[in-house]
Design a protein around this motif. Structure first.
Motif, PDB file in Angstrom:
ATOM      1  N   ILE A 105      -7.407  -1.245  -3.160  1.00  0.00           N
ATOM      2  CA  ILE A 105      -6.459  -2.311  -3.486  1.00  0.00           C
ATOM      3  C   ILE A 105      -5.049  -1.730  -3.516  1.00  0.00           C
ATOM      4  CG2 ILE A 105      -5.813  -4.099  -5.138  1.00  0.00           C
ATOM      5  CD1 ILE A 105      -8.665  -4.209  -6.081  1.00  0.00           C
ATOM      6  N   GLY A 106      -4.166  -2.327  -2.741  1.00  0.00           N
ATOM      7  CA  GLY A 106      -2.795  -1.850  -2.677  1.00  0.00           C
ATOM      8  C   GLY A 106      -2.008  -2.206  -3.923  1.00  0.00           C
ATOM      9  N   ILE A 107      -1.316  -1.235  -4.472  1.00  0.00           N
ATOM     10  CA  ILE A 107      -0.373  -1.478  -5.564  1.00  0.00           C
ATOM     11  C   ILE A 107       0.964  -1.781  -4.895  1.00  0.00           C
ATOM     12  CG2 ILE A 107       0.710  -0.498  -7.630  1.00  0.00           C
ATOM     13  CD1 ILE A 107      -1.710   1.521  -7.624  1.00  0.00           C
ATOM     14  N   GLY A 132      -7.111   2.136  -6.494  1.00  0.00           N
ATOM     15  CA  GLY A 132      -5.743   1.656  -6.307  1.00  0.00           C
ATOM     16  C   GLY A 132      -4.963   2.592  -5.399  1.00  0.00           C
ATOM     17  N   ILE A 133      -4.164   2.022  -4.505  1.00  0.00           N
ATOM     18  CA  ILE A 133      -3.385   2.800  -3.533  1.00  0.00           C
ATOM     19  C   ILE A 133      -1.951   2.296  -3.528  1.00  0.00           C
ATOM     20  CG2 ILE A 133      -3.124   3.439  -1.108  1.00  0.00           C
ATOM     21  CD1 ILE A 133      -6.008   2.832  -0.668  1.00  0.00           C
ATOM     22  N   GLU A 134      -1.012   3.213  -3.567  1.00  0.00           N
ATOM     23  CA  GLU A 134       0.391   2.825  -3.456  1.00  0.00           C
ATOM     24  C   GLU A 134       0.698   2.373  -2.025  1.00  0.00           C
ATOM     25  OE1 GLU A 134       2.590   2.609  -5.775  1.00  0.00           O
ATOM     26  OE2 GLU A 134       1.676   3.698  -7.451  1.00  0.00           O
ATOM     27  N   THR A 136       3.775   1.312   0.651  1.00  0.00           N
ATOM     28  CA  THR A 136       5.215   1.435   0.866  1.00  0.00           C
ATOM     29  C   THR A 136       5.613   0.769   2.171  1.00  0.00           C
ATOM     30  OG1 THR A 136       4.965   3.560   1.995  1.00  0.00           O
ATOM     31  CG2 THR A 136       5.317   3.628  -0.378  1.00  0.00           C
ATOM     32  N   ASP A 137       6.783   0.186   2.192  1.00  0.00           N
ATOM     33  CA  ASP A 137       7.423  -0.299   3.421  1.00  0.00           C
ATOM     34  C   ASP A 137       6.734  -1.487   4.093  1.00  0.00           C
ATOM     35  OD1 ASP A 137       9.420   1.677   3.256  1.00  0.00           O
ATOM     36  OD2 ASP A 137       8.090   3.134   4.202  1.00  0.00           O
ATOM     37  N   CYS A 138       5.722  -2.064   3.470  1.00  0.00           N
ATOM     38  CA  CYS A 138       5.112  -3.262   4.037  1.00  0.00           C
ATOM     39  C   CYS A 138       4.630  -4.141   2.890  1.00  0.00           C
ATOM     40  CB  CYS A 138       3.972  -2.934   4.997  1.00  0.00           C
ATOM     41  SG  CYS A 138       2.609  -1.989   4.302  1.00  0.00           S
ATOM     42  N   LEU A 139       4.374  -5.411   3.198  1.00  0.00           N
ATOM     43  CA  LEU A 139       4.080  -6.377   2.150  1.00  0.00           C
ATOM     44  C   LEU A 139       2.734  -6.137   1.499  1.00  0.00           C
ATOM     45  CD1 LEU A 139       4.993  -8.940   0.662  1.00  0.00           C
ATOM     46  CD2 LEU A 139       3.897 -10.273   2.470  1.00  0.00           C
ATOM     47  N   HIS A 140       1.687  -5.911   2.309  1.00  0.00           N
ATOM     48  CA  HIS A 140       0.327  -5.784   1.795  1.00  0.00           C
ATOM     49  C   HIS A 140      -0.368  -4.553   2.378  1.00  0.00           C
ATOM     50  CE1 HIS A 140       0.407 -10.405   1.235  1.00  0.00           C
ATOM     51  NE2 HIS A 140       0.435  -9.852   0.042  1.00  0.00           N
ATOM     52  N   LEU A 141      -1.394  -4.090   1.690  1.00  0.00           N
ATOM     53  CA  LEU A 141      -2.164  -2.949   2.184  1.00  0.00           C
ATOM     54  C   LEU A 141      -2.720  -3.205   3.580  1.00  0.00           C
ATOM     55  CD1 LEU A 141      -3.552  -0.185   1.743  1.00  0.00           C
ATOM     56  CD2 LEU A 141      -5.448  -1.418   0.650  1.00  0.00           C
ATOM     57  N   LYS A 142      -3.244  -4.426   3.810  1.00  0.00           N
ATOM     58  CA  LYS A 142      -3.872  -4.703   5.098  1.00  0.00           C
ATOM     59  C   LYS A 142      -2.857  -4.947   6.211  1.00  0.00           C
ATOM     60  CE  LYS A 142      -7.742  -7.197   4.952  1.00  0.00           C
ATOM     61  NZ  LYS A 142      -8.714  -8.225   4.482  1.00  0.00           N
ATOM     62  N   THR A 143      -1.579  -4.913   5.885  1.00  0.00           N
ATOM     63  CA  THR A 143      -0.563  -4.819   6.929  1.00  0.00           C
ATOM     64  C   THR A 143      -0.624  -3.439   7.565  1.00  0.00           C
ATOM     65  OG1 THR A 143       0.860  -6.242   5.572  1.00  0.00           O
ATOM     66  CG2 THR A 143       1.888  -5.143   7.461  1.00  0.00           C
ATOM     67  N   ALA A 144      -1.045  -2.448   6.775  1.00  0.00           N
ATOM     68  CA  ALA A 144      -1.007  -1.051   7.206  1.00  0.00           C
ATOM     69  C   ALA A 144      -2.320  -0.537   7.759  1.00  0.00           C
ATOM     70  CB  ALA A 144      -0.580  -0.160   6.031  1.00  0.00           C
ATOM     71  N   LEU A 145      -3.443  -1.181   7.456  1.00  0.00           N
ATOM     72  CA  LEU A 145      -4.710  -0.729   8.028  1.00  0.00           C
ATOM     73  C   LEU A 145      -5.773  -1.803   7.900  1.00  0.00           C
ATOM     74  CD1 LEU A 145      -6.679   1.772   5.752  1.00  0.00           C
ATOM     75  CD2 LEU A 145      -4.883   0.293   4.892  1.00  0.00           C
ATOM     76  N   THR A 146      -6.686  -1.809   8.880  1.00  0.00           N
ATOM     77  CA  THR A 146      -7.859  -2.676   8.851  1.00  0.00           C
ATOM     78  C   THR A 146      -9.026  -1.907   9.464  1.00  0.00           C
ATOM     79  OG1 THR A 146      -7.150  -3.685  10.944  1.00  0.00           O
ATOM     80  CG2 THR A 146      -6.706  -4.929   8.922  1.00  0.00           C
ATOM     81  N   VAL A 160       0.847   3.983   4.697  1.00  0.00           N
ATOM     82  CA  VAL A 160      -0.192   4.272   3.714  1.00  0.00           C
ATOM     83  C   VAL A 160      -0.685   5.691   3.967  1.00  0.00           C
ATOM     84  CG1 VAL A 160      -2.104   3.379   5.112  1.00  0.00           C
ATOM     85  CG2 VAL A 160      -2.301   3.383   2.633  1.00  0.00           C
ATOM     86  N   ASP A 161      -1.034   6.387   2.900  1.00  0.00           N
ATOM     87  CA  ASP A 161      -1.444   7.786   2.984  1.00  0.00           C
ATOM     88  C   ASP A 161      -2.837   7.887   3.601  1.00  0.00           C
ATOM     89  OD1 ASP A 161      -1.964  10.450   2.677  1.00  0.00           O
ATOM     90  OD2 ASP A 161      -1.832  10.476   0.487  1.00  0.00           O
ATOM     91  N   GLY A 162      -2.903   8.367   4.822  1.00  0.00           N
ATOM     92  CA  GLY A 162      -4.176   8.483   5.511  1.00  0.00           C
ATOM     93  C   GLY A 162      -5.125   9.471   4.875  1.00  0.00           C
ATOM     94  N   ASP A 163      -4.604  10.430   4.078  1.00  0.00           N
ATOM     95  CA  ASP A 163      -5.470  11.412   3.431  1.00  0.00           C
ATOM     96  C   ASP A 163      -6.429  10.751   2.452  1.00  0.00           C
ATOM     97  OD1 ASP A 163      -4.252  13.416   4.850  1.00  0.00           O
ATOM     98  OD2 ASP A 163      -2.898  14.013   3.225  1.00  0.00           O
ATOM     99  N   ILE A 164      -6.068   9.571   1.961  1.00  0.00           N
ATOM    100  CA  ILE A 164      -6.944   8.843   1.040  1.00  0.00           C
ATOM    101  C   ILE A 164      -8.260   8.488   1.732  1.00  0.00           C
ATOM    102  CG2 ILE A 164      -7.186   6.675  -0.260  1.00  0.00           C
ATOM    103  CD1 ILE A 164      -4.121   6.791  -0.645  1.00  0.00           C
ATOM    104  N   PHE A 165      -8.198   8.353   3.039  1.00  0.00           N
ATOM    105  CA  PHE A 165      -9.369   7.912   3.803  1.00  0.00           C
ATOM    106  C   PHE A 165      -9.978   9.067   4.594  1.00  0.00           C
ATOM    107  CE2 PHE A 165      -6.543   4.305   3.134  1.00  0.00           C
ATOM    108  CZ  PHE A 165      -7.416   3.384   2.574  1.00  0.00           C
TER     109      PHE A 165
END
Length: 233
Positions: A105-107, A132-134, A136-146, A160-165
């Motif tokens: 879930i994006g913070i 929870g994931i920070e 940045t620079d976009c509205l929602h987490l799923k703007t950055a990855l799917t 989004v920090d790819g190292d999380i995945f």
């Protein structure tokens, strides 16, 4: 993002094309009642998150959007047991990425830690882990990855920090198409906005049957493909 006027007629035509694409992918379409007093209501993803066992009705971060959840709940109660995020929690469904039993879930500007805590409480009895994931620079987490597959993600690593995945395989979008990471896949179909030809080419090279749709009007409101539907399998 700088705001531009949305052509309502054109947006309606594009949304119809989007529905047709989902039908081609094998989905049936069910529309919620029209709510012209809620102009963001077309972005139904933010109102609910559906799991196999239940559905969670969100509490959107923008106060003006909270009435959108009422019509969503009326329909979803036919398919799932409902749980609700309560104040002071706020969460948009576009910030919630479900990968098997892991829920990220994006913070963000719209989603806070209290909502993430409530998600964890609701889902723990069903064996889900909530992270929870920070954002940045976009509205929602799923703007950055799917997700493309259970273990394969399409990602914009600048947002989004790819190292999380690290437990997943990831493919980065082309830097010329930062919004290209928001795609939809079912079976061998992959749905992609036609504004991102490099992303479409990448998906085709991986063997997917690619469908492209014009989403230019919705994109003016920072909408991605996933924003305009709630998938119930």
């Amino acid at each position: 993002m700088d705001r531009q006027p949305i052509n309502i007629s054109k947006a309606g035509e594009q949304h119809h094309q989007y529905e047709n694409a989902l039908k081609k992918m094998g989905y049936s379409i069910r529309r919620l009642p029209e709510t012209p007093e809620l102009p963001d209501g077309v972005f139904v993803e933010d109102a609910a998150v559906v799991f196999d066992e239940l559905a969670i009705i969100t509490r959107p971060g923008a106060e003006s959007r909270r009435p959108e959840t009422e019509t969503m709940a009326e329909v979803l109660k036919e398919y799932r047991e409902l749980h609700h995020i309560e104040a002071p929690g706020t969460v948009d469904g576009g910030d919630v990425l479900v990968l098997g039993k892991n829920v990220y879930i994006g913070i963000s500007q719209r989603t806070n830690r209290e909502a993430i805590r409530q998600f964890g409480q609701i889902l723990k009895p069903f064996g889900y882990n909530v992270h929870g994931i920070e954002v940045t620079d976009c509205l929602h987490l799923k703007t950055a990855l799917t997700p493309l597959e259970d273990d394969l993600l399409l990602i914009n690593p600048d947002w989004v920090d790819g190292d999380i995945f690290e437990d997943y395989h990831t493919i980065s979008v082309h830097p010329d198409e930062p919004y290209g990471a928001n795609v939809m896949r079912r079976d061998n179909w992959a749905l992609c906005p036609e504004a991102f030809p490099r992303t479409a080419e990448l998906l085709a090279e991986r063997g997917y049957d690619v469908i492209t749709v014009d989403q230019s009007e919705m994109a003016k409101a920072e909408a991605g493909l996933t924003c305009c539907s709630v998938i119930v399998e």
